[in-house]
Every structure is written in C-alpha cells, then in structure tokens.
Design an enzyme around this catalytic site. Structure first.
Site, short mmCIF file in Angstrom:
data_model
loop_
_atom_site.label_atom_id
_atom_site.label_comp_id
_atom_site.label_asym_id
_atom_site.label_seq_id
_atom_site.Cartn_x
_atom_site.Cartn_y
_atom_site.Cartn_z
N ASN A 39 0.87 -1.18 0.00
CA ASN A 39 0.00 0.00 0.00
C ASN A 39 0.90 1.23 0.00
O ASN A 39 1.50 1.56 1.01
CB ASN A 39 -0.88 -0.03 1.26
CG ASN A 39 -1.68 1.24 1.45
OD1 ASN A 39 -1.83 2.04 0.52
ND2 ASN A 39 -2.22 1.44 2.65
N TRP A 40 0.98 1.87 -1.16
CA TRP A 40 1.91 3.00 -1.29
C TRP A 40 1.34 4.29 -0.66
O TRP A 40 2.01 5.31 -0.63
CB TRP A 40 2.25 3.24 -2.77
CG TRP A 40 3.07 2.13 -3.39
CD1 TRP A 40 3.52 1.00 -2.76
CD2 TRP A 40 3.52 2.04 -4.74
NE1 TRP A 40 4.23 0.23 -3.65
CE2 TRP A 40 4.25 0.84 -4.87
CE3 TRP A 40 3.39 2.86 -5.87
CZ2 TRP A 40 4.85 0.44 -6.08
CZ3 TRP A 40 3.98 2.46 -7.07
CH2 TRP A 40 4.70 1.27 -7.17
N LYS A 41 0.10 4.22 -0.23
CA LYS A 41 -0.57 5.39 0.38
C LYS A 41 -0.41 6.62 -0.52
O LYS A 41 -0.38 6.49 -1.74
CB LYS A 41 -0.03 5.63 1.79
CG LYS A 41 -0.05 4.37 2.65
CD LYS A 41 0.12 4.66 4.11
CE LYS A 41 0.30 3.35 4.86
NZ LYS A 41 0.19 3.49 6.29
N HIS A 87 -9.49 1.07 5.13
CA HIS A 87 -8.20 1.22 5.81
C HIS A 87 -8.37 2.14 7.02
O HIS A 87 -9.17 3.09 6.96
CB HIS A 87 -7.17 1.82 4.83
CG HIS A 87 -5.77 1.76 5.35
ND1 HIS A 87 -5.29 2.66 6.26
CD2 HIS A 87 -4.76 0.89 5.11
CE1 HIS A 87 -4.04 2.36 6.55
NE2 HIS A 87 -3.69 1.29 5.87
N GLY A 113 2.37 2.07 10.73
CA GLY A 113 3.29 3.18 10.52
C GLY A 113 4.03 3.59 11.78
O GLY A 113 4.65 4.66 11.81
N SER A 125 3.45 -2.38 10.43
CA SER A 125 4.91 -2.38 10.60
C SER A 125 5.56 -3.71 10.21
O SER A 125 6.50 -4.16 10.86
CB SER A 125 5.28 -1.97 12.03
OG SER A 125 4.82 -0.65 12.29
C1 PEP Z 1 -0.75 -0.08 6.02
O1 PEP Z 1 -0.66 0.94 5.38
O2 PEP Z 1 -1.76 -0.77 5.89
C2 PEP Z 1 0.32 -0.44 6.95
C3 PEP Z 1 0.20 -1.56 7.60
O3 PEP Z 1 1.37 0.43 7.08
P1 PEP Z 1 2.80 0.10 7.74
O4 PEP Z 1 3.29 -1.18 7.13
O5 PEP Z 1 3.65 1.27 7.41
O6 PEP Z 1 2.59 -0.07 9.22
#
Ligand code: PEP
Length: 256
Positions: free
Chosen positions: A11-13, A101, A178, A218
């Site tokens: 997921n590049w957000k 999300h 995150g 994470s």
């Molecule tokens: C996500 O965006 O769904 C996510 C789990 O982010 P991260 O891996 O950065 O915690």
C-alpha cells in the site's frame, strides 16, 4: 497446510507521483523471480494518479504483479466530485481494492456501512476487496480488541454476496500501522483465527477457508516470516516498507 496462496500487498498510500511509481514498479520487478510469483500473489496499490502508469509498465513488460487501488466509491458514475468508481478501476485492470483502511476510517470518517457499500461495489465489478479491520490502542488496552474486530466484520460484511468473487481481510491493529511497533506474531495469529471464525458465522465454512487473511502493521523483511508461520495468516498488507523495492522484495521472498 492450507491451499490458500499467500498474498502480499504493498500500500503506497499518498506516495509516488506517476514518474516515481514507474521507477518503483520497475525496480521491484528486477528484484523478483518467476518462482516468487509462483509462490506468492504480489499486489501494489499506488495512488489513483499513478495507476495508469503502473498498469502500462506491468502489461508491457509482462510483470505478474497485480494492480490494487487504495479506495473506491460505491456509485458507478455521476455528480460525486473527487470520487473514483469501481468500473473506472476495472477498466485499468485493477484487481484488488483496499476498503476501510484505518487511515480512511480515522481521517475521512469512513463507517462500517460505507465499507460495506464499497466492498459491494468492488465485488459487483469483479474487483477483490481487501477489507481492513483492527482495534485502536485504547480498545486493546480495555480488552475490547476481539469484540471491535468481530463488530467491524459483521457490520462491514454481512449480507455481501461473494459469488465467485474473492475477498481478503486485513487485520491491522491501528497502533501498529506506521509506528514501527508491530503486533506480536502470536497475537496476530490469534486474531487471524478470530477473523476466520467470524467469517464462518457471517458466510459459511467453505468461504471462511477460502478468504485470505492478511496481517498489517509495521511488517518488515525481518518480522514477515514469523507472521507467515501462523496458520490463519495468509499474507501481509505492507505500508512503509513497500515504498522501498529492496525491502518489499525481501518481504515477498520471506520463504527463502
Ligand atoms: C498499512 O498501510 O496498511 C500499513 C500496515 O502500514 P505500515 O506497514 O507502514 O505499518
């Protein structure tokens, strides 16, 4: 051993303009082998403005990475300024859509009811929804993690006709997203089991066995192996680490 093929989604957000996205998908493809795609379904979900560019690269270079979108609106077309519909995504050969999300729930007021409408719209256009659920830190500390996740699943999924369509559920504890603070793999494994149990009661056993349950929060190249060792975790939804092609490729290749 389940016969669910692992699914790893980046997921590049709100990162990567279309030029950066082209570089990212190319770099990722250089780091993956045909045997990786045999072992794992790989998906990247760029921002809407980069979908077309990534689509062109993966189709021209025959890269077996599937395209995902980060959101969808539930009406097909009309006066909904700023929204993107399921048929628009389907036309770009988008295969998966992330729905609900926690960042959308938190910053954009997305409710379980909206999650259901979005998942239904996706399924109606042969897109696979990846429905995200997960508790906040306060809810976990109050001992409510299980009831929150069960409630999100019931409210977001009950009544959906899955048909031939395939659904994935991402269990993402909000406090782990995150933050660099991942859930303990044992806890994530238990929550994966709980998700599957709830799916059994919402749908049926066959559907619950078929749905892929992902862990998100994470995930990195070091901890992925421990999550994938859990019987009810079939993959990962990866945010931050998916922006680095080296790290994301190492996550996809967790089995090596
Ligand atoms: C996500 O965006 O769904 C996510 C789990 O982010 P991260 O891996 O950065 O915690």
């Amino acid at each position: 051993m389940s016969d669910r093929k692992p699914l790893i989604v980046g997921n590049w957000k709100m990162n990567a303009n279309h030029l950066e996205a082209i570089q990212m998908i190319q770099k990722l493809s250089y780091r993956l082998e045909p045997s990786d795609y045999d072992a794992v379904d790989v998906v990247v979900a760029p921002p809407f403005t980069s979908l077309r560019s990534v689509q062109v690269v993966i189709e021209q270079d025959r890269i077996p990475i599937a395209l995902g979108a980060q959101d969808v609106y539930w009406v097909d077309e009309g006066a909904y300024t700023g929204e993107i519909s399921a048929p628009m995504l389907a036309k770009l050969n988008v295969a998966h859509v992330i729905v609900g999300h926690s960042e959308r729930r938190q910053h954009f007021g997305e409710s379980d009811e909206m999650v259901k409408l979005k998942a239904k719209a996706a399924l109606g256009h042969d897109l696979f929804p990846i429905v995200c659920v997960g508790e906040t830190l306060e809810q976990r500390e109050a001992g409510d993690a299980e009831s929150v996740v069960r409630g999100q699943l019931r409210a977001g999924l009950t009544g959906l006709a899955l048909g031939e369509g395939s659904l994935s559920v991402a269990y993402e504890p909000v406090w782990a997203i995150g933050t660099g603070r991942n859930a303990m793999p044992d806890d994530a494994g238990l929550m994966g089991g709980l998700v599957r149990e709830e799916l059994r009661s919402i749908f049926d056993s066959e559907t619950a066995e078929r749905v892929r349950v992902l862990y998100g929060g994470s995930v990195n190249p070091v901890n992925i192996k421990d999550f994938m060792a859990k019987k009810d975790i079939d993959g990962a939804l990866v945010g931050g680490a998916s922006l680095d092609p080296d790290k994301f490729a190492a996550i996809v290749r967790y089995r090596l």
